[in-house]
Design an enzyme around this catalytic site. Structure first.
Site, PDB file in Angstrom:
ATOM      1  N   TYR A 122      24.142  76.713  -6.093  1.00 28.79           N
ATOM      2  CA  TYR A 122      25.314  76.246  -6.844  1.00 28.79           C
ATOM      3  C   TYR A 122      26.461  77.218  -6.589  1.00 28.79           C
ATOM      4  O   TYR A 122      26.294  78.433  -6.672  1.00 28.79           O
ATOM      5  CB  TYR A 122      24.999  76.178  -8.334  1.00 28.79           C
ATOM      6  CG  TYR A 122      26.205  75.884  -9.202  1.00 28.79           C
ATOM      7  CD1 TYR A 122      26.625  74.574  -9.399  1.00 28.79           C
ATOM      8  CD2 TYR A 122      26.913  76.906  -9.809  1.00 28.79           C
ATOM      9  CE1 TYR A 122      27.739  74.298 -10.185  1.00 28.79           C
ATOM     10  CE2 TYR A 122      28.028  76.642 -10.597  1.00 28.79           C
ATOM     11  CZ  TYR A 122      28.434  75.338 -10.780  1.00 28.79           C
ATOM     12  OH  TYR A 122      29.542  75.074 -11.555  1.00 28.79           O
ATOM     13  N   HIS A 123      27.645  76.673  -6.311  1.00 32.21           N
ATOM     14  CA  HIS A 123      28.791  77.481  -5.889  1.00 32.21           C
ATOM     15  C   HIS A 123      29.686  77.791  -7.080  1.00 32.21           C
ATOM     16  O   HIS A 123      30.352  76.919  -7.624  1.00 32.21           O
ATOM     17  CB  HIS A 123      29.591  76.729  -4.821  1.00 32.21           C
ATOM     18  CG  HIS A 123      30.411  77.620  -3.941  1.00 32.21           C
ATOM     19  ND1 HIS A 123      31.285  78.568  -4.445  1.00 32.21           N
ATOM     20  CD2 HIS A 123      30.494  77.710  -2.582  1.00 32.21           C
ATOM     21  CE1 HIS A 123      31.864  79.193  -3.432  1.00 32.21           C
ATOM     22  NE2 HIS A 123      31.407  78.701  -2.301  1.00 32.21           N
ATOM     23  N   GLY A 124      29.711  79.065  -7.496  1.00 27.50           N
ATOM     24  CA  GLY A 124      30.639  79.493  -8.536  1.00 27.50           C
ATOM     25  C   GLY A 124      32.045  79.610  -8.002  1.00 27.50           C
ATOM     26  O   GLY A 124      32.300  79.472  -6.800  1.00 27.50           O
TER      27      GLY A 124
END
Length: 319
Positions: A122-124
């Protein structure tokens, strides 16, 4: 106190010389300015000294973390100076993660030591969690870590050397297959920049219909391992105001112009999901759906929804 008086006196002398040489004494009340300097100097110094102490404490902690890794670092320099530099920088990032975020990895043993795998994360807003994870893999795993990055990163002044050092590549699908066939670990975010900028504290995945990563895993015949970092949205956040306008601008231009703020010392904990093994019976669509569901399960199980910065800060104490 004598030090403060000395600094204050030196400053006042400098100001008097400045007024004399520039002729500003005709327009500025020198006595009043001198009084303000005398008044505020102790206050400013008393505020700055604790900040300096904190910086020294964190710098000392970082040095200790790096010193503990000295044997690995020195050993790597014997074989490859570039690998030695990679270990030094990794030790610095690893230490920073431990000190600033109390960074942990749950399920690190699920990451293979000497065989390839596709890591989907998951890309913050700013993926510092990935930096810490890559640093840990560089220090602990035999398989070399590769990451797929957006092409615009290589156009940001000063970033290219770091991208090259940590093997971040703007890879095509075929490039990804070749990297995996060479036996490396490969990290990729299906949501990419869109997810980084326009996901929020509800942690919605913005993958759309992307299945390229699933095609890569099937062609390379490797497992997919989902990664999710708890509180990653509370460390850095993209600005919520005018989100629709910024989203429209991004879709038209692909320019990542959304303001980002943060750097908060929240608790970060990366959860490694169960590997999804290669199966010739899976279609890319089916495999992508399995990974999507696995990621949503990690978020649901480990993330407070909606995420709040205050609660994430408190997690440093209670987690």
């Amino acid at each position: 106190m004598m030090l403060v008086d000395g600094i204050c006196n030196i400053t006042l002398v400098y100001l008097n010389i400045l007024w004399d040489e520039t002729g500003l004494e005709e327009y500025v009340d020198v006595a009043y300015i001198s009084w303000l300097v005398w008044l505020w100097y102790p206050i400013v110094i008393s505020l700055l000294l604790p900040v300096v102490i904190v910086i020294l404490l964190y710098a000392s902690g970082l040095f200790v973390c790096m010193y503990r890794m000295r044997h690995r670092i020195l050993e790597s320099y014997k074989h490859d100076k570039y690998d030695g530099a990679r270990k030094v920088v990794s030790a610095a990032w690893d230490g920073h993660g431990k000190i600033w975020h109390g960074y942990e990895i749950i399920g690190f043993d699920k990451i293979p030591k000497d065989k390839p795998a596709l890591l989907v994360y998951y890309h913050g807003a700013i993926p510092v969690d990935l930096y810490y994870f890559v640093a840990k893999c560089t220090l602990e795993k035999k398989s070399k870590m590769r990451c797929v990055g957006d092409r615009f990163l290589f156009k940001v002044p000063g970033l290219r050397p770091m991208m090259e050092l940590f093997n971040v590549v703007p890879a095509t699908s075929q490039d990804c297959v070749e990297i995996l066939n060479e036996g490396h670990l490969l990290a990729i975010s299906p949501g990419g920049v869109r997810e980084a900028l326009f996901s929020d504290e509800y942690y919605k995945l913005l993958w759309g219909k992307r299945i390229g990563f699933a095609k890569v895993a099937i062609e390379a015949k490797v497992s997919i391992i989902p990664l999710f970092t708890q509180n990653s949205r509370e460390s850095f956040r993209s600005l919520g105001l005018f989100r629709g306008w910024f989203r429209s601008l991004y879709e038209r231009t692909r320019l990542p112009l959304v303001p980002i703020y943060g750097g908060f010392p929240v608790k970060l904990r990366t959860h490694v999901g169960d590997p999804i093994p290669y199966s010739p019976d899976n279609t890319p669509e089916q495999l992508a759906e399995k990974v999507h569901s696995a990621m949503e399960h990690l978020i649901e199980e480990h993330q407070r929804i909606p995420g709040t910065i205050l609660a994430a800060l408190l997690d440093r104490i209670f987690l």
